[in-house]
Design a protein around this motif. Structure first.
Motif, short mmCIF file in Angstrom:
data_model
loop_
_atom_site.label_atom_id
_atom_site.label_comp_id
_atom_site.label_asym_id
_atom_site.label_seq_id
_atom_site.Cartn_x
_atom_site.Cartn_y
_atom_site.Cartn_z
N LYS A 40 -14.63 74.98 18.48
CA LYS A 40 -13.56 75.04 17.51
C LYS A 40 -12.26 74.57 18.15
N MET A 41 -11.25 74.42 17.32
CA MET A 41 -9.93 74.01 17.76
C MET A 41 -8.92 74.99 17.18
N ASP A 42 -7.97 75.38 17.98
CA ASP A 42 -6.92 76.29 17.52
C ASP A 42 -6.21 75.67 16.32
N PRO A 43 -6.16 76.35 15.18
CA PRO A 43 -5.51 75.79 13.99
C PRO A 43 -4.07 75.37 14.23
N LYS A 44 -3.34 76.10 15.09
CA LYS A 44 -1.96 75.73 15.39
C LYS A 44 -1.89 74.40 16.14
N GLU A 45 -2.85 74.18 17.03
CA GLU A 45 -2.87 72.92 17.76
C GLU A 45 -3.27 71.77 16.84
N LEU A 87 -12.37 76.37 23.59
CA LEU A 87 -11.77 75.66 22.47
C LEU A 87 -11.53 74.20 22.85
N MET A 88 -11.57 73.31 21.87
CA MET A 88 -11.26 71.92 22.11
C MET A 88 -9.74 71.74 22.10
N HIS A 89 -9.24 70.94 23.08
CA HIS A 89 -7.80 70.73 23.20
C HIS A 89 -7.48 69.24 23.30
N VAL A 90 -6.32 68.86 22.74
CA VAL A 90 -5.82 67.49 22.86
C VAL A 90 -5.31 67.29 24.28
N THR A 91 -5.87 66.28 24.98
CA THR A 91 -5.48 66.05 26.37
C THR A 91 -4.80 64.70 26.59
N ARG A 92 -4.91 63.79 25.61
CA ARG A 92 -4.27 62.48 25.79
C ARG A 92 -3.95 61.86 24.44
N LEU A 93 -2.74 61.23 24.37
CA LEU A 93 -2.33 60.50 23.18
C LEU A 93 -1.77 59.15 23.61
N ASP A 94 -2.26 58.08 22.97
CA ASP A 94 -1.78 56.72 23.22
C ASP A 94 -1.30 56.12 21.90
N PHE A 95 -0.11 55.51 21.93
CA PHE A 95 0.44 54.85 20.75
C PHE A 95 0.95 53.46 21.12
N GLY A 96 0.88 52.56 20.13
CA GLY A 96 1.67 51.35 20.22
C GLY A 96 0.93 50.07 20.54
N TYR A 97 -0.28 50.12 21.05
CA TYR A 97 -1.01 48.88 21.30
C TYR A 97 -2.47 49.10 20.93
N LYS A 98 -3.05 48.07 20.34
CA LYS A 98 -4.41 48.16 19.81
C LYS A 98 -5.41 48.43 20.94
N PRO A 99 -6.46 49.20 20.60
CA PRO A 99 -6.84 49.73 19.27
C PRO A 99 -6.18 51.07 18.94
N ASN A 100 -5.19 51.48 19.72
CA ASN A 100 -4.53 52.76 19.48
C ASN A 100 -3.64 52.67 18.24
N PRO A 101 -3.27 53.81 17.66
CA PRO A 101 -2.40 53.79 16.47
C PRO A 101 -1.07 53.10 16.76
N SER A 102 -0.60 52.30 15.80
CA SER A 102 0.71 51.67 15.91
C SER A 102 1.78 52.66 15.46
N CYS A 103 3.03 52.33 15.77
CA CYS A 103 4.13 53.22 15.43
C CYS A 103 4.89 52.66 14.24
N LYS A 104 5.28 53.51 13.33
CA LYS A 104 6.00 53.05 12.15
C LYS A 104 7.44 52.67 12.52
N LYS A 105 8.07 51.89 11.65
CA LYS A 105 9.35 51.27 11.96
C LYS A 105 10.44 52.29 12.26
N ASN A 106 10.47 53.40 11.54
CA ASN A 106 11.54 54.39 11.71
C ASN A 106 11.11 55.57 12.58
#
Length: 462
Positions: A40-45, A87-106
């Motif tokens: 499971k994953m902590d609902p707050k996380e 519990l499952m935890h988020v250990t890494r986040l990548d943004f901005g270059y494919k195939p990772n999520p892009s960032c919105k303009k604002n």
């Protein structure tokens, strides 16, 4: 009544073995979910992760597309691990270059990211490009876990580097390059005892290089290039015994190269170009026997070329252009058998070119232009042919090429023919035509020969 076949005891043993195997096969592997024992994953996380994704990216409706992140699969740029608390935890986040999520303009920096207290790596590339944002406070919440922080190429990310980053005791990589950060480099960064790489290049940082950086005893890479840093290099840099790369180029640093720099025996790369360094190199420079690249163009050094570089046998690139060096090229440079590039252009180097430079079998780029060199070019036809147009000797008015090379069309070297007064640029006052080029010489010779034959034929006809 039980008759023939296996004894009853064997039947029970086989039954329990099969039962155990079935139970083992149904256990989750590598933290993956299954129908019997789903992690499971902590609902707050989970909620904090959705807040981060919604504030940064509009690539998906994250709550609908991935209602159970880290459990029913992950998306590119997201990594999760099973913790000691099961519990499952988020250990890494990548943004901005494919195939990772892009960032919105604002997009602006999300403070909700500090709720992901098991985060080990955060990477944001070209995320903050239009709306002004700063690096917020709150990183102390990630102090036990965060190992890599990279905020790179975010032109709208401005403000000062928060001193609070010095609380990230587990941090190994800190990259804040190609942003719009300003102000002083915090002394508290010297508290990052686990730091291996520090890159603050391409910002508008000013002030001195903090002496506390000398406390980063395991640091391997330090890049502070392309800022507005001033003052000398602290002798405390000599404490960085594991340092392999030092790039301080394109600042306004002054003073001498510290003696302590010669104690960094693991050093492989030094770049100090485009500063205001002066004075002689310290004799301790000869201790840098692992050095492969020394790049120090555009400094007002104004002293003879140091022979010490000739003892750095692993050197592959040596650049000392436009720095007021004088005197002859040291013969010892011909011993740098691994050298691939030598740039000494636009100095006041004089005398003849050492023939030993022709023994550099790995060299592919040689620039000696804009100096006071004289005498014949000592290189063989094979050497000149191998370098081709990657050799530049222009602007040395007393340098010449032997007549034996003249037929090889080496006019791109920018020098005249030895012993030819018509081709000696020193005898011509006009800057527009400082001696004839080889092409012009050949043309004039052809005209002379043609005229002689015409005169001969006219006389013969009489």
């Amino acid at each position: 009544m039980y008759s023939s076949g296996l004894p009853r005891t064997y039947i029970f043993v086989i039954f329990f073995l099969l039962l155990g195997r079935s139970t083992h096969q149904n256990k989750p592997r590598n933290g993956a979910a299954n129908q019997f024992n789903s992690p499971k994953m902590d609902p707050k996380e989970t909620e904090a992760l959705f807040e981060v994704m919604e504030s940064i990216s509009t690539d998906a409706v994250w709550r609908k597309a991935h209602p159970k992140p880290c459990i029913n699969g992950v998306w590119p740029g997201l990594e999760c691990k099973l913790g000691a608390d099961k519990l499952m935890h988020v250990t890494r986040l990548d943004f901005g270059y494919k195939p990772n999520p892009s960032c919105k303009k604002n997009a602006i920096f999300p403070s909700s990211i500090f709720k992901l207290q098991h985060l080990q790596g955060l990477f944001m590339f070209q995320c903050f490009m239009h709306t002004h944002t700063t690096i917020p406070t709150g990183f102390q919440n990630l102090a036990p876990s965060l190992q890599q922080l990279s905020l790179r190429a975010n032109t709208a990310l401005s403000g000062e580097i928060p001193s609070e980053l010095g609380s990230l005791k587990a941090l190994q990589v800190l990259t804040l390059s190609q942003n719009s950060l300003h102000g002083f480099i915090p002394q508290d960064l010297g508290k990052l005892s686990a730091l291996l790489h520090l890159d603050l290049s391409y910002n508008s940082l000013n002030g001195p290089i903090p002496g506390k950086i000398g406390s980063l005893r395991v640091l391997k890479g330090l890049d502070l290039s392309y800022n507005n840093l001033r003052g000398p290099i602290s002798p405390l840099v000599g404490n960085l015994k594991m340092l392999q790369k030092l790039d301080l180029s394109s600042n306004s640093l002054t003073g001498h190269i510290p003696v302590a720099l010669g104690s960094l025996k693991s050093m492989e790369f030094i770049a100090l170009s485009n500063n205001k360094f002066t004075g002689m190199f310290p004799p301790s420079l000869v201790n840098l026997q692992s050095l492969q690249y020394f790049i120090m163009d555009n400094n007002p050094m104004n002293f003879p070329l140091p022979a010490e570089f000739g003892s750095l046998r692993r050197l592959q690139e040596l650049r000392l252009a436009n720095s007021g060096y004088s005197g002859p090229i040291p013969v010892s440079y011909g011993k740098l058998l691994n050298l691939s590039s030598l740039s000494l252009e636009n100095n006041r180097v004089s005398g003849s070119i050492p023939p030993s430079l022709g023994n550099l079998s790995h060299i592919y780029h040689l620039n000696l232009s804009g100096n006071l060199l004289s005498g014949p070019v000592p290189f063989s036809t094979e050497f000149l042919h191998r370098l081709g147009k990657n050799i530049d000797l222009k602007g040395n008015v007393e340098l010449c090429i032997n007549a034996s090379h003249a037929a090889q069309s080496y006019q791109y070297l920018g020098v005249g023919i030895c012993g030819s007064p018509l081709l000696n640029p020193k005898l011509k006052s006009s800057k527009k035509s400082q001696g004839f080029s080889l092409h012009e010489m050949h043309w004039r010779m052809d005209i002379y020969i043609l005229g002689s034959w015409i005169l001969y034929l006219l006389l013969a006809c009489k």
